[in-house]
Design a protein around this motif. Structure first.
Motif, PDB file in Angstrom:
ATOM      1  N   MET A   1       0.667  -1.331  -0.014  1.00  0.00           N
ATOM      2  CA  MET A   1      -0.126  -0.342  -0.042  1.00  0.00           C
ATOM      3  C   MET A   1       0.963   1.397  -0.085  1.00  0.00           C
ATOM      4  N   HIS A   2       0.569   2.107  -1.223  1.00  0.00           N
ATOM      5  CA  HIS A   2       1.128   3.515  -0.940  1.00  0.00           C
ATOM      6  C   HIS A   2       1.049   4.195   0.852  1.00  0.00           C
ATOM      7  N   GLN A   3       2.088   4.555   1.006  1.00  0.00           N
ATOM      8  CA  GLN A   3       1.738   5.226   2.380  1.00  0.00           C
ATOM      9  C   GLN A   3       2.943   6.896   2.042  1.00  0.00           C
ATOM     10  N   THR A   4       2.267   7.856   2.327  1.00  0.00           N
ATOM     11  CA  THR A   4       2.998   8.672   2.071  1.00  0.00           C
ATOM     12  C   THR A   4       2.717   9.917   3.131  1.00  0.00           C
ATOM     13  N   VAL A   5       4.076  10.708   4.089  1.00  0.00           N
ATOM     14  CA  VAL A   5       4.452  11.666   5.062  1.00  0.00           C
ATOM     15  C   VAL A   5       4.473  13.200   4.351  1.00  0.00           C
ATOM     16  N   VAL A   6       4.066  14.206   4.989  1.00  0.00           N
ATOM     17  CA  VAL A   6       4.421  14.955   5.127  1.00  0.00           C
ATOM     18  C   VAL A   6       5.368  15.950   6.584  1.00  0.00           C
ATOM     19  N   LEU A   7       6.279  16.193   6.125  1.00  0.00           N
ATOM     20  CA  LEU A   7       7.164  16.801   6.886  1.00  0.00           C
ATOM     21  C   LEU A   7       7.589  18.308   6.582  1.00  0.00           C
ATOM     22  N   TYR A   8       8.004  18.733   7.477  1.00  0.00           N
ATOM     23  CA  TYR A   8       8.507  20.695   7.206  1.00  0.00           C
ATOM     24  C   TYR A   8       9.094  20.710   8.163  1.00  0.00           C
ATOM     25  N   GLN A   9      10.304  21.671   7.965  1.00  0.00           N
ATOM     26  CA  GLN A   9      10.215  22.929   8.939  1.00  0.00           C
ATOM     27  C   GLN A   9       9.490  24.529   8.940  1.00  0.00           C
ATOM     28  N   SER A  10       9.556  24.769   9.879  1.00  0.00           N
ATOM     29  CA  SER A  10       8.917  26.242   9.919  1.00  0.00           C
ATOM     30  C   SER A  10       9.523  26.613  10.645  1.00  0.00           C
ATOM     31  N   HIS A  11      10.097  28.021  11.073  1.00  0.00           N
ATOM     32  CA  HIS A  11      10.189  29.441  11.518  1.00  0.00           C
ATOM     33  C   HIS A  11       8.935  29.880  12.472  1.00  0.00           C
ATOM     34  N   LYS A  16       4.754  25.139   7.917  1.00  0.00           N
ATOM     35  CA  LYS A  16       3.955  24.315   8.262  1.00  0.00           C
ATOM     36  C   LYS A  16       2.384  24.611   8.204  1.00  0.00           C
ATOM     37  N   ARG A  17       1.607  25.332   7.970  1.00  0.00           N
ATOM     38  CA  ARG A  17       0.286  25.940   7.522  1.00  0.00           C
ATOM     39  C   ARG A  17       0.311  25.273   5.983  1.00  0.00           C
ATOM     40  N   TYR A  18       1.106  24.746   4.641  1.00  0.00           N
ATOM     41  CA  TYR A  18       1.243  24.308   4.075  1.00  0.00           C
ATOM     42  C   TYR A  18       1.218  22.976   3.947  1.00  0.00           C
ATOM     43  N   ALA A  19       2.165  22.494   4.690  1.00  0.00           N
ATOM     44  CA  ALA A  19       1.998  21.351   5.422  1.00  0.00           C
ATOM     45  C   ALA A  19       1.336  20.409   5.641  1.00  0.00           C
ATOM     46  N   GLN A  20       0.041  21.351   6.442  1.00  0.00           N
ATOM     47  CA  GLN A  20      -1.188  20.834   7.315  1.00  0.00           C
ATOM     48  C   GLN A  20      -2.016  20.653   6.005  1.00  0.00           C
ATOM     49  N   TRP A  21      -1.537  21.780   4.828  1.00  0.00           N
ATOM     50  CA  TRP A  21      -2.923  21.568   4.487  1.00  0.00           C
ATOM     51  C   TRP A  21      -2.629  20.259   2.862  1.00  0.00           C
ATOM     52  N   ILE A  22      -1.411  20.007   2.940  1.00  0.00           N
ATOM     53  CA  ILE A  22      -1.459  19.082   2.132  1.00  0.00           C
ATOM     54  C   ILE A  22      -1.714  17.885   2.737  1.00  0.00           C
ATOM     55  N   ALA A  23      -1.050  17.410   4.012  1.00  0.00           N
ATOM     56  CA  ALA A  23      -1.618  16.223   4.866  1.00  0.00           C
ATOM     57  C   ALA A  23      -3.287  15.649   4.438  1.00  0.00           C
ATOM     58  N   LYS A  24      -3.880  16.909   5.332  1.00  0.00           N
ATOM     59  CA  LYS A  24      -5.016  16.944   5.109  1.00  0.00           C
ATOM     60  C   LYS A  24      -5.930  16.693   3.347  1.00  0.00           C
ATOM     61  N   ALA A  25      -5.822  16.781   2.622  1.00  0.00           N
ATOM     62  CA  ALA A  25      -5.604  16.923   1.328  1.00  0.00           C
ATOM     63  C   ALA A  25      -5.295  15.612   0.833  1.00  0.00           C
ATOM     64  N   ASP A  45       6.709   5.082   1.153  1.00  0.00           N
ATOM     65  CA  ASP A  45       7.343   4.783   0.231  1.00  0.00           C
ATOM     66  C   ASP A  45       7.396   5.995   0.032  1.00  0.00           C
ATOM     67  N   ALA A  46       6.541   7.539   0.039  1.00  0.00           N
ATOM     68  CA  ALA A  46       6.628   9.027  -0.221  1.00  0.00           C
ATOM     69  C   ALA A  46       7.058   9.735   0.913  1.00  0.00           C
ATOM     70  N   VAL A  47       7.463  10.380   0.393  1.00  0.00           N
ATOM     71  CA  VAL A  47       7.827  12.006   1.410  1.00  0.00           C
ATOM     72  C   VAL A  47       7.673  12.954   0.979  1.00  0.00           C
ATOM     73  N   ILE A  48       6.552  13.965   1.542  1.00  0.00           N
ATOM     74  CA  ILE A  48       6.960  15.698   0.300  1.00  0.00           C
ATOM     75  C   ILE A  48       7.948  16.156   2.004  1.00  0.00           C
ATOM     76  N   PHE A  49       8.843  17.147   1.874  1.00  0.00           N
ATOM     77  CA  PHE A  49       8.934  17.576   2.402  1.00  0.00           C
ATOM     78  C   PHE A  49       9.204  19.459   2.102  1.00  0.00           C
ATOM     79  N   GLY A  50       8.311  20.187   3.183  1.00  0.00           N
ATOM     80  CA  GLY A  50       8.672  21.399   3.144  1.00  0.00           C
ATOM     81  C   GLY A  50       9.789  22.231   3.936  1.00  0.00           C
ATOM     82  N   GLY A  51      10.281  23.043   3.869  1.00  0.00           N
ATOM     83  CA  GLY A  51      10.775  24.708   4.114  1.00  0.00           C
ATOM     84  C   GLY A  51      10.503  25.583   3.473  1.00  0.00           C
ATOM     85  N   GLY A  52      10.902  26.955   4.548  1.00  0.00           N
ATOM     86  CA  GLY A  52      10.729  28.144   3.962  1.00  0.00           C
ATOM     87  C   GLY A  52      12.535  28.467   3.653  1.00  0.00           C
TER      88      GLY A  52
END
Length: 184
Positions: A1-11, A16-25, A45-52
């Motif tokens: 099964m395809h499993q995605t996780v969203v990670l972020y670093q936010s000051h 963080k807001r975008y990461a939460q929106w993406i995870a919700k979607a 098996d899929a990682v979405i990473f967000g950084g400012g």
């Protein structure tokens, strides 16, 4: 099964807001990358990473570089979040140039990049970030006397010291569509 996780670093919260929106979607978990167990990453098996974006660099890319052996077999999406208008090709070029100084060609070739527009709240900035923005303002004021400011630079001068928020939940859709279409 395809499993995605969203990670972020936010000051300051925009990434963080975008990461939460993406995870919700995507109906997947979201974590601050400083608080996730590396063991937990093996389940995805899929990682979405967000950084400012800060002073030409992307917050958190060190996490990708440092953990590349663990991440290298996964689908990796990197999104940046900053004041720079992602519709301006020069901004995208500058972001990519910065990333090429931080990440190896091997890593860059395995990433899919997306750029999202965040914001700034001067009242929340750290002393260092306030100092950097003050130096940028001085530089832009000198440039303004020569009449050489871009529209974006003029906007930065006009709004210096204020709060700006360009974040827009609708702009995550291309990223979400890409991730959903790229898994088996």
């Amino acid at each position: 099964m395809h499993q995605t996780v969203v990670l972020y670093q936010s000051h300051y919260g925009f990434t963080k807001r975008y990461a939460q929106w993406i995870a919700k979607a995507m109906s997947c978990p979201v974590y601050d990358s400083k608080k996730i167990s590396l063991q937990n990453l093996t389940e995805h098996d899929a990682v979405i990473f967000g950084g400012g974006l800060y002073a030409g660099g992307v917050n958190g890319v060190k996490f990708i570089r440092k953990n590349w052996k663990l991440l290298s077999g996964k689908r990796i999406v990197l999104f940046t979040c900053g004041l720079a208008d992602p519709d301006n090709p020069e901004n995208i070029s500058n972001i990519r140039d910065s990333l090429s100084k931080s990440l190896s060609e091997e890593i860059l070739s395995c990433l899919r990049l997306f750029h999202l527009r965040g914001g700034i709240d001067y009242s929340q900035l750290s002393f260092m970030h306030k100092s950097m923005m003050a130096m940028l303002r001085k530089m832009l004021l000198k440039k303004e006397t020569n009449g050489n400011l871009s529209q974006e630079e003029q906007m930065l001068l006009d709004t210096f010291g204020k709060s700006l928020d360009f974040s827009d939940e609708k702009t995550i859709q291309p990223l979400v569509d890409f991730v959903l279409s790229s898994h088996p």
